[in-house]
Each structure stands twice: as structure tokens, then as C-alpha cells.
Design a protein around this motif. Structure first.
Motif, PDB file in Angstrom:
ATOM      1  N   VAL A 188       0.863  -1.184   0.000  1.00 36.81           N
ATOM      2  CA  VAL A 188       0.000   0.000   0.000  1.00 36.81           C
ATOM      3  C   VAL A 188       0.900   1.235   0.000  1.00 36.81           C
ATOM      4  O   VAL A 188       1.687   1.445   0.921  1.00 36.81           O
ATOM      5  N   ALA A 189       0.773   2.036  -1.047  1.00 35.86           N
ATOM      6  CA  ALA A 189       1.619   3.225  -1.180  1.00 35.86           C
ATOM      7  C   ALA A 189       1.057   4.371  -0.364  1.00 35.86           C
ATOM      8  O   ALA A 189      -0.156   4.627  -0.370  1.00 35.86           O
ATOM      9  N   VAL A 190       1.937   5.067   0.347  1.00 39.51           N
ATOM     10  CA  VAL A 190       1.524   6.185   1.207  1.00 39.51           C
ATOM     11  C   VAL A 190       2.535   7.324   1.102  1.00 39.51           C
ATOM     12  O   VAL A 190       3.644   7.161   0.579  1.00 39.51           O
ATOM     13  N   GLU A 191       2.113   8.468   1.598  1.00 35.98           N
ATOM     14  CA  GLU A 191       3.014   9.621   1.706  1.00 35.98           C
ATOM     15  C   GLU A 191       3.517   9.693   3.152  1.00 35.98           C
ATOM     16  O   GLU A 191       2.739   9.542   4.087  1.00 35.98           O
ATOM     17  N   GLN A 192       4.783   9.897   3.315  1.00 36.28           N
ATOM     18  CA  GLN A 192       5.310  10.050   4.671  1.00 36.28           C
ATOM     19  C   GLN A 192       6.451  11.048   4.677  1.00 36.28           C
ATOM     20  O   GLN A 192       7.056  11.330   3.639  1.00 36.28           O
ATOM     21  N   VAL A 196       4.297  14.202   2.719  1.00 33.91           N
ATOM     22  CA  VAL A 196       2.904  14.273   3.159  1.00 33.91           C
ATOM     23  C   VAL A 196       2.250  15.538   2.604  1.00 33.91           C
ATOM     24  O   VAL A 196       2.771  16.646   2.764  1.00 33.91           O
ATOM     25  N   GLY A 197       1.128  15.361   1.957  1.00 35.86           N
ATOM     26  CA  GLY A 197       0.391  16.490   1.407  1.00 35.86           C
ATOM     27  C   GLY A 197       0.790  16.852  -0.005  1.00 35.86           C
ATOM     28  O   GLY A 197       0.160  17.723  -0.611  1.00 35.86           O
ATOM     29  N   ASP A 230      10.210   7.908  13.399  1.00 35.12           N
ATOM     30  CA  ASP A 230       8.819   8.327  13.563  1.00 35.12           C
ATOM     31  C   ASP A 230       8.122   8.485  12.213  1.00 35.12           C
ATOM     32  O   ASP A 230       6.934   8.189  12.080  1.00 35.12           O
ATOM     33  N   ASP A 231       8.857   8.987  11.216  1.00 33.75           N
ATOM     34  CA  ASP A 231       8.247   9.149   9.896  1.00 33.75           C
ATOM     35  C   ASP A 231       7.783   7.805   9.342  1.00 33.75           C
ATOM     36  O   ASP A 231       6.711   7.707   8.724  1.00 33.75           O
ATOM     37  N   ASP A 232       8.583   6.761   9.550  1.00 31.39           N
ATOM     38  CA  ASP A 232       8.198   5.429   9.079  1.00 31.39           C
ATOM     39  C   ASP A 232       6.960   4.927   9.820  1.00 31.39           C
ATOM     40  O   ASP A 232       6.061   4.312   9.217  1.00 31.39           O
ATOM     41  N   ILE A 233       6.904   5.171  11.124  1.00 32.61           N
ATOM     42  CA  ILE A 233       5.747   4.735  11.902  1.00 32.61           C
ATOM     43  C   ILE A 233       4.490   5.439  11.402  1.00 32.61           C
ATOM     44  O   ILE A 233       3.424   4.818  11.249  1.00 32.61           O
ATOM     45  N   GLU A 234       4.598   6.730  11.124  1.00 33.91           N
ATOM     46  CA  GLU A 234       3.446   7.465  10.611  1.00 33.91           C
ATOM     47  C   GLU A 234       3.030   6.930   9.238  1.00 33.91           C
ATOM     48  O   GLU A 234       1.840   6.864   8.921  1.00 33.91           O
ATOM     49  N   GLY A 235       4.022   6.568   8.432  1.00 33.52           N
ATOM     50  CA  GLY A 235       3.714   5.968   7.132  1.00 33.52           C
ATOM     51  C   GLY A 235       2.998   4.634   7.304  1.00 33.52           C
ATOM     52  O   GLY A 235       2.039   4.311   6.576  1.00 33.52           O
ATOM     53  N   MET A 236       3.441   3.844   8.286  1.00 33.43           N
ATOM     54  CA  MET A 236       2.791   2.557   8.572  1.00 33.43           C
ATOM     55  C   MET A 236       1.348   2.771   9.024  1.00 33.43           C
ATOM     56  O   MET A 236       0.443   2.029   8.639  1.00 33.43           O
TER      57      MET A 236
END
Length: 324
Positions: A188-192, A196-197, A230-236
Motif C-alpha cells: 500500500v503506497a503512502v506519503e510520509q 505528506v500532502g 517516527d516518519d516510518d511509523i506514521e507511514g505505517m
């Protein structure tokens, strides 16, 4: 004219008595069988219609059984999907907790691993009658499953079967052969981080790695270490949230199918009752009418026997003339 060779009165009385006896046999047959039209000889048109509709009703009875089987499969899948949603929601909460400063991420990861095992167990267990709409371990991709929903007869006499179709590709959680086909095994592709944004995904995560399966290309397993940024955790968290949204959509579809099956079961049951009533109007005997007719025929039979007896006494009267 009086003849000892031909007794016209007796012949007429006998003919009438035979007719009465024939009518009595018909009435007694209707009373014993309950049918006004029991065979094609009684009324070919009505018998043909009734026979066809009884056959259709038998087919509708099979449709009822098929709907029951389909409902059980959908309910099983929904139960597994509902359980998976709860577990994924818990995983999301654990990841949010891991974002807090000073938290032991390795301990949280142990909990995540147990939750992932629960997901795999729930998906693999959601099987009914040899079909599993949440777990695929074959080389054949999950496809459309059909549930027999109705039996139709058109105005020209042709018949057809209507099915209720569901694409299990929407609900497969784990695919051991092709990870890209499972909601929890695909990336699942996400912005982190700084992306972000921006509308540009810069990270891809998957939640479960099926036993013996391979990870999606370019995707990272959701897994925590003490050094996970933390950025990776937010991406997860973002990835798990998207997975949760997909699972919710799949569960909504299963719920809609369950509702449709319930409505169709009620309709088929009502339709069978209506057909039974319609056939009954064509071929069933009116027992009140038949019992009244039987009573009248019994009276006529007694009178016919008496008339035949009187007609047969004419010959005896002639014999008395010769005795005088």
C-alpha cells in the motif's frame, strides 16, 4: 307394446343407473385423492399447467437450498472479515502508541506479531463447504463466486437460472501465491515525511507476509524495531488506515449481499406459496361441493335401483296373465 324379449323400461333404468354409478366413481375419486383434475384425461390443459408449475416449484425449492448455502458462505466470510477489521484496528492503535516518545517499540512489535498471526488464523479459518473467500493458497487467483438466486420461466416457455455474483478479489485478505492479490499482503503506497500532502507516495508497506510467499516488490513489512523512525511509523499508520478502509468496504459489500439473500429467500418462499395456491385453484377438488354431490348421487342411485326393480316386475306381471 309389452315384450318379454325387450324390456325397454329396464334398459332405460339400467342406463340411468350406469350413468349415476359412473358419476359416483368420479366423485369418490375426487374425494379420495383431493383432486378435481388428477390425470390428463380429467382436463388435459389444466393437468399440463399444474404439472409444469409443480416442476417449477420443485426447482424453486432447490433455489431455496442454494440460497441457504450461499448465505452460510457469506456469513462465514463476513464473520472472518469483521474479526479482521477488529484486529487491524488494534494494530493501528498499537502503531499510534509506538509513535509516543519513550515507548518500547520492540515490545509493541511482539504484540503486532501476535495480531498478525491472529489475522492469518481468522482468514484461513473462514471456510465453509470447501470455499474460503478470505484466504487463497492456490495458483488460481480468486475470482467471481456465484450463488443461485432464482429460477425463471419466460412467456415463451424457456427457463433460466439467475445468480447473485460476488467478486472475492475484493475480500481476499491473504494470498500465499501472489501477494499483490491480498488486502493484507499487497503493498500500500503512502506519503510520509516531507512528502505528506504533496500527492506523491514515497513509501509502500504491507501488513502480512504469507508463509512461503514473497513480499511485494518495493514494499516494506510493517514491523517495528527500537530504531524505527517516527516518519516510518506514521507511514505505517497511514498504510494500515488504508487497509482498514478497504476491509470496511469489503465488509459493507458482504453485508449488502447478506441483505439481498434474505430478501430473495423471502420472495422465493412467497412465490412458492402463490404457485401452490394457483395450482390448487386449477386442480384441487372443492370438498364441500363434492360431498354434497356424493349425497345427491347416492339418493339418485337408490332411486335408480328402485326404478330398475319396478321395470323388471313387468315380466312377472305378464306371467300372471298366463297363469289365470
Amino acid at each position: 307394446m309389452t315384450s318379454i324379449l325387450t324390456n325397454s323400461a329396464a334398459m332405460a333404468a339400467l342406463q340411468t343407473l350406469r350413468s349415476i354409478n359412473t358419476n359416483m366413481e368420479d366423485v369418490q375419486s375426487r374425494i379420495s385423492s383431493g383432486y378435481r383434475v388428477e390425470t390428463a384425461a380429467d382436463n388435459a390443459a389444466y393437468w399440463s399447467i399444474a404439472t409444469t408449475m409443480r416442476s417449477d416449484n420443485a426447482a424453486l425449492s432447490t433455489v431455496q437450498d442454494a440460497l441457504g448455502l450461499g448465505a452460510a458462505k457469506v456469513d462465514t466470510s463476513y464473520a472472518g472479515m469483521s474479526s479482521a477489521i477488529e484486529v487491524v484496528s488494534e494494530i493501528k492503535a498499537k502503531l499510534v502508541a509506538a509513535r509516543e516518545p519513550g515507548v518500547d517499540k520492540t515490545k509493541i512489535n511482539k504484540e503486532l506479531n501476535e495480531l498478525k498471526n491472529q489475522l492469518a488464523s481468522a482468514a484461513e479459518s473462514a471456510s465453509f463447504s470447501g470455499e474460503n473467500w478470505l484466504y487463497n493458497d492456490t495458483t488460481t487467483p480468486a475470482g467471481i463466486k456465484s450463488i443461485v438466486a432464482s429460477f425463471n420461466r419466460s412467456t415463451n416457455g424457456s427457463v433460466s437460472v439467475t445468480t447473485l455474483d460476488y467478486d472475492t478479489a475484493e475480500s481476499i485478505l491473504i494470498d500465499t501465491q501472489d501477494s499483490s492479490l491480498g488486502q493484507l499482503t499487497k503493498g500500500v503506497a503512502v506519503e510520509q515525511g516531507a512528502a505528506v500532502g504533496t500527492g506523491t507516495a514515497n513509501a509502500t508497506y504491507h501488513l502480512v507476509l504469507a508463509a512461503g510467499g514473497t513480499a511485494p516488490t518495493g514494499s516494506v513489512l510493517i514491523d517495528l524495531t527500537s530504531a524505527t523512525p517516527d516518519d516510518d511509523i506514521e507511514g505505517m499508520i497511514s498504510a494500515v488506515d488504508k487497509m482498514l478502509s478497504n476491509l470496511t468496504d469489503a465488509a459493507s459489500t458482504l453485508g449488502a449481499i447478506t441483505s439481498r439473500i434474505d430478501m430473495q429467500e423471502n420472495f422465493v418462499a412467497n412465490l412458492m406459496d402463490v404457485i401452490d395456491k394457483g395450482v390448487g385453484r386449477l386442480v384441487d377438488a372443492d370438498m364441500n361441493e363434492e360431498s354434497t354431490r356424493l349425497k345427491a348421487l347416492q339418493t339418485q342411485q337408490q332411486l335408480g335401483i328402485q326404478a330398475l326393480s319396478i321395470a323388471n316386475t313387468n315380466s312377472e306381471n305378464i306371467l300372471r296373465l298366463f297363469q289365470q
